[in-house]
Every structure is written in structure tokens, then in C-alpha cells.
Design a protein around this motif. Structure first.
Motif, PDB file in Angstrom:
ATOM      1  N   LYS A  71      43.839  44.357  39.422  1.00 21.61           N
ATOM      2  CA  LYS A  71      42.744  43.384  39.441  1.00 21.61           C
ATOM      3  C   LYS A  71      43.269  41.979  39.156  1.00 21.61           C
ATOM      4  CE  LYS A  71      39.036  46.569  38.322  1.00 21.61           C
ATOM      5  NZ  LYS A  71      37.986  46.986  37.423  1.00 21.61           N
ATOM      6  N   GLU A  72      44.216  41.872  38.220  1.00 26.65           N
ATOM      7  CA  GLU A  72      44.823  40.567  37.931  1.00 26.65           C
ATOM      8  C   GLU A  72      45.604  40.050  39.134  1.00 26.65           C
ATOM      9  OE1 GLU A  72      44.698  38.368  35.392  1.00 26.65           O
ATOM     10  OE2 GLU A  72      43.054  39.634  34.698  1.00 26.65           O
ATOM     11  N   LEU A  73      46.366  40.953  39.756  1.00 24.68           N
ATOM     12  CA  LEU A  73      47.122  40.565  40.945  1.00 24.68           C
ATOM     13  C   LEU A  73      46.181  40.137  42.067  1.00 24.68           C
ATOM     14  CD1 LEU A  73      49.835  40.344  42.424  1.00 24.68           C
ATOM     15  CD2 LEU A  73      49.580  42.766  43.047  1.00 24.68           C
ATOM     16  N   ARG A  74      45.049  40.842  42.211  1.00 27.44           N
ATOM     17  CA  ARG A  74      44.068  40.479  43.238  1.00 27.44           C
ATOM     18  C   ARG A  74      43.509  39.083  42.986  1.00 27.44           C
ATOM     19  NH1 ARG A  74      41.627  42.881  47.157  1.00 27.44           N
ATOM     20  NH2 ARG A  74      42.308  44.958  46.551  1.00 27.44           N
ATOM     21  N   LYS A  75      43.230  38.747  41.725  1.00 28.87           N
ATOM     22  CA  LYS A  75      42.717  37.407  41.402  1.00 28.87           C
ATOM     23  C   LYS A  75      43.713  36.335  41.802  1.00 28.87           C
ATOM     24  CE  LYS A  75      39.700  38.622  37.544  1.00 28.87           C
ATOM     25  NZ  LYS A  75      39.479  38.501  36.103  1.00 28.87           N
ATOM     26  N   LYS A  76      44.977  36.564  41.474  1.00 29.83           N
ATOM     27  CA  LYS A  76      46.014  35.593  41.832  1.00 29.83           C
ATOM     28  C   LYS A  76      46.147  35.469  43.349  1.00 29.83           C
ATOM     29  CE  LYS A  76      48.759  36.351  37.675  1.00 29.83           C
ATOM     30  NZ  LYS A  76      50.014  36.920  37.151  1.00 29.83           N
ATOM     31  N   ASN A  77      46.174  36.622  44.015  1.00 29.17           N
ATOM     32  CA  ASN A  77      46.298  36.606  45.467  1.00 29.17           C
ATOM     33  C   ASN A  77      45.092  35.965  46.139  1.00 29.17           C
ATOM     34  OD1 ASN A  77      48.762  37.823  45.269  1.00 29.17           O
ATOM     35  ND2 ASN A  77      48.031  39.873  45.804  1.00 29.17           N
ATOM     36  N   GLN A  78      43.901  36.203  45.607  1.00 27.74           N
ATOM     37  CA  GLN A  78      42.702  35.584  46.181  1.00 27.74           C
ATOM     38  C   GLN A  78      42.781  34.069  46.081  1.00 27.74           C
ATOM     39  OE1 GLN A  78      39.452  37.490  44.112  1.00 27.74           O
ATOM     40  NE2 GLN A  78      39.022  38.831  45.854  1.00 27.74           N
ATOM     41  N   ALA A  79      43.212  33.584  44.946  1.00 27.00           N
ATOM     42  CA  ALA A  79      43.321  32.131  44.775  1.00 27.00           C
ATOM     43  C   ALA A  79      44.341  31.550  45.762  1.00 27.00           C
ATOM     44  CB  ALA A  79      43.720  31.798  43.341  1.00 27.00           C
ATOM     45  N   TYR A  80      45.506  32.194  45.870  1.00 26.01           N
ATOM     46  CA  TYR A  80      46.548  31.699  46.761  1.00 26.01           C
ATOM     47  C   TYR A  80      46.123  31.791  48.229  1.00 26.01           C
ATOM     48  CZ  TYR A  80      50.904  31.425  49.347  1.00 26.01           C
ATOM     49  OH  TYR A  80      51.872  31.078  50.256  1.00 26.01           O
ATOM     50  N   GLU A 104      39.510  33.388  58.286  1.00 22.47           N
ATOM     51  CA  GLU A 104      39.360  34.734  57.724  1.00 22.47           C
ATOM     52  C   GLU A 104      40.505  35.667  58.126  1.00 22.47           C
ATOM     53  OE1 GLU A 104      37.663  37.711  55.458  1.00 22.47           O
ATOM     54  OE2 GLU A 104      36.988  35.650  55.576  1.00 22.47           O
ATOM     55  N   PRO A 105      40.963  35.685  59.386  1.00 23.16           N
ATOM     56  CA  PRO A 105      42.094  36.565  59.720  1.00 23.16           C
ATOM     57  C   PRO A 105      43.353  36.248  58.919  1.00 23.16           C
ATOM     58  CG  PRO A 105      41.012  35.824  61.712  1.00 23.16           C
ATOM     59  CD  PRO A 105      40.406  35.064  60.581  1.00 23.16           C
ATOM     60  N   MET A 106      43.638  34.978  58.711  1.00 19.23           N
ATOM     61  CA  MET A 106      44.811  34.601  57.925  1.00 19.23           C
ATOM     62  C   MET A 106      44.653  35.071  56.483  1.00 19.23           C
ATOM     63  SD  MET A 106      46.416  30.854  57.139  1.00 19.23           S
ATOM     64  CE  MET A 106      47.385  30.648  58.610  1.00 19.23           C
ATOM     65  N   TYR A 107      43.459  34.966  55.952  1.00 24.34           N
ATOM     66  CA  TYR A 107      43.181  35.407  54.586  1.00 24.34           C
ATOM     67  C   TYR A 107      43.442  36.906  54.447  1.00 24.34           C
ATOM     68  CZ  TYR A 107      40.498  36.638  50.431  1.00 24.34           C
ATOM     69  OH  TYR A 107      40.103  37.148  49.221  1.00 24.34           O
ATOM     70  N   ARG A 108      42.942  37.693  55.404  1.00 19.87           N
ATOM     71  CA  ARG A 108      43.107  39.142  55.335  1.00 19.87           C
ATOM     72  C   ARG A 108      44.576  39.556  55.450  1.00 19.87           C
ATOM     73  NH1 ARG A 108      38.067  41.535  58.826  1.00 19.87           N
ATOM     74  NH2 ARG A 108      36.441  40.747  57.443  1.00 19.87           N
ATOM     75  N   VAL A 109      45.308  38.916  56.358  1.00 16.06           N
ATOM     76  CA  VAL A 109      46.735  39.226  56.518  1.00 16.06           C
ATOM     77  C   VAL A 109      47.500  38.856  55.252  1.00 16.06           C
ATOM     78  CG1 VAL A 109      48.826  38.582  57.776  1.00 16.06           C
ATOM     79  CG2 VAL A 109      46.734  39.094  59.026  1.00 16.06           C
ATOM     80  N   CYS A 110      47.189  37.706  54.678  1.00 17.48           N
ATOM     81  CA  CYS A 110      47.851  37.257  53.452  1.00 17.48           C
ATOM     82  C   CYS A 110      47.602  38.254  52.316  1.00 17.48           C
ATOM     83  CB  CYS A 110      47.341  35.865  53.069  1.00 17.48           C
ATOM     84  SG  CYS A 110      47.969  35.245  51.504  1.00 17.48           S
ATOM     85  N   MET A 111      46.352  38.688  52.170  1.00 22.80           N
ATOM     86  CA  MET A 111      46.025  39.641  51.102  1.00 22.80           C
ATOM     87  C   MET A 111      46.746  40.967  51.324  1.00 22.80           C
ATOM     88  SD  MET A 111      44.001  38.294  48.821  1.00 22.80           S
ATOM     89  CE  MET A 111      43.069  39.570  48.029  1.00 22.80           C
ATOM     90  N   ARG A 112      46.799  41.433  52.562  1.00 22.84           N
ATOM     91  CA  ARG A 112      47.466  42.709  52.852  1.00 22.84           C
ATOM     92  C   ARG A 112      48.965  42.619  52.590  1.00 22.84           C
ATOM     93  NH1 ARG A 112      46.793  43.646  58.445  1.00 22.84           N
ATOM     94  NH2 ARG A 112      48.861  42.770  58.719  1.00 22.84           N
ATOM     95  N   GLU A 113      49.596  41.516  53.020  1.00 18.59           N
ATOM     96  CA  GLU A 113      51.037  41.368  52.832  1.00 18.59           C
ATOM     97  C   GLU A 113      51.420  41.198  51.366  1.00 18.59           C
ATOM     98  OE1 GLU A 113      52.202  38.170  55.370  1.00 18.59           O
ATOM     99  OE2 GLU A 113      52.226  39.457  57.160  1.00 18.59           O
ATOM    100  N   ARG A 114      50.515  40.678  50.562  1.00 17.39           N
ATOM    101  CA  ARG A 114      50.804  40.482  49.141  1.00 17.39           C
ATOM    102  C   ARG A 114      50.449  41.715  48.298  1.00 17.39           C
ATOM    103  NH1 ARG A 114      52.103  35.289  47.949  1.00 17.39           N
ATOM    104  NH2 ARG A 114      51.322  35.344  45.826  1.00 17.39           N
ATOM    105  N   GLY A 115      50.010  42.802  48.953  1.00 24.71           N
ATOM    106  CA  GLY A 115      49.803  44.068  48.250  1.00 24.71           C
ATOM    107  C   GLY A 115      48.405  44.338  47.757  1.00 24.71           C
ATOM    108  N   THR A 116      47.445  43.499  48.100  1.00 26.88           N
ATOM    109  CA  THR A 116      46.065  43.736  47.676  1.00 26.88           C
ATOM    110  C   THR A 116      45.138  43.584  48.881  1.00 26.88           C
ATOM    111  OG1 THR A 116      45.902  41.415  47.043  1.00 26.88           O
ATOM    112  CG2 THR A 116      46.370  42.998  45.288  1.00 26.88           C
TER     113      THR A 116
END
Length: 145
Positions: A71-80, A104-116
Motif C-alpha cells: 500500500k505504501e509502494l502504491r501511494k508512492k507510485n501513484q504520486a509519481y 490514462e494509458p501512460m499511467y497504467r503502464v507506469c503503475m504496472r512496470e513499477r510493480g503495483t
């Protein structure tokens, strides 16, 4: 002759008096049924509402099942990823929006590549795994062009 005419008039009046309520009832029912169709209600309002409830329930279960570290990692990744996707150079041009819209597509790819991965990305990954398993078992025959 006068009795015959009087009798015919009485019959006509009696028939008209019976027809008026029946005509009123039939007209009222037809207006009611065409104005508020059960299929319109079921296919529109009910299905949308129930599918949104089901999606929200599954999404909440997915996010609540994460560990505190995740959840902490998700918060950091969401902000980035939000910052990355909302930068002016990364926005998507859409008609009617001067400053473009969130990518939105860039956001989803970024979140997936960062592990969340987001819930929708997770669902599509699971569906792809199920399709690959079915192909491996021979249930789905790939079409070659």
C-alpha cells in the motif's frame, strides 16, 4: 314502430356505456406499458447499477488484500505516475479540450512496470492468463492469417 326505435336507442346507449370504461382501461394500460417498459428499465438502469456494484466490490477486495508495504509502494507510485501522466508534454490531445487530457494509458503502464498494477490492469492480465491456458489445453484454436 316507435317501440322498435326506442328499443334500438336503449341498446346503443347500453353498448356505449360498456365500451367507454373498457376503452379507457385499455388506453391507460397501453400508455403505461409503452411509457415505462420493463426491458428499458432492466437493460438500462438495473444492469448499469448492478455491474458498477460488482466492479466496486471486486476492486475494493483487490486493494484491501494488499500488504501494508504494498500500500505504501502504491501511494508512492501513484504520486509519481500521476505526475508523469499529467505533465503537459505527455497529455493526450482531445477535441474540445484546450490543455489536453490526462494520459490514462501512460499511467497504467507506469503503475504496472513499477510493480503495483491498477485493478483494471490486473483483471486484463488475469484474463490473458486464462486465454493462454485455454489455448495450451487446445480449447481455443489460434487463427492464422
Amino acid at each position: 314502430m316507435a317501440n322498435v326505435i326506442l328499443t334500438l336507442k336503449e341498446r346503443d346507449i347500453m353498448q356505449i356505456r360498456r365500451v367507454k370504461p373498457i376503452l379507457f382501461i385499455v388506453t391507460g394500460l397501453s400508455m403505461l406499458l409503452t411509457g415505462c417498459s420493463i426491458s428499458d428499465w432492466y437493460n438500462g438502469y438495473y444492469v448499469d447499477r448492478s455491474s458498477m456494484k460488482r466492479y466496486t466490490k471486486r476492486s475494493d477486495a483487490y486493494y484491501n488484500a494488499e500488504s501494508p508495504e504494498m500500500k505504501e509502494l502504491r501511494k508512492k507510485n501513484q504520486a509519481y505516475c500521476s505526475d508523469l501522466a499529467s505533465r503537459p508534454e505527455n497529455r493526450i490531445a482531445k477535441i474540445g479540450y484546450e490543455n489536453r487530457v490526462f494520459n490514462e494509458p501512460m499511467y497504467r503502464v507506469c503503475m504496472r512496470e513499477r510493480g503495483t498494477p491498477t485493478f483494471s490492469t490486473y483483471e486484463s492480465m488475469q484474463a490473458e492468463k486464462r486465454r493462454a491456458e485455454r489455448r495450451a489445453r487446445g480449447e481455443i484454436i489460434p487463427e492464422y492469417w
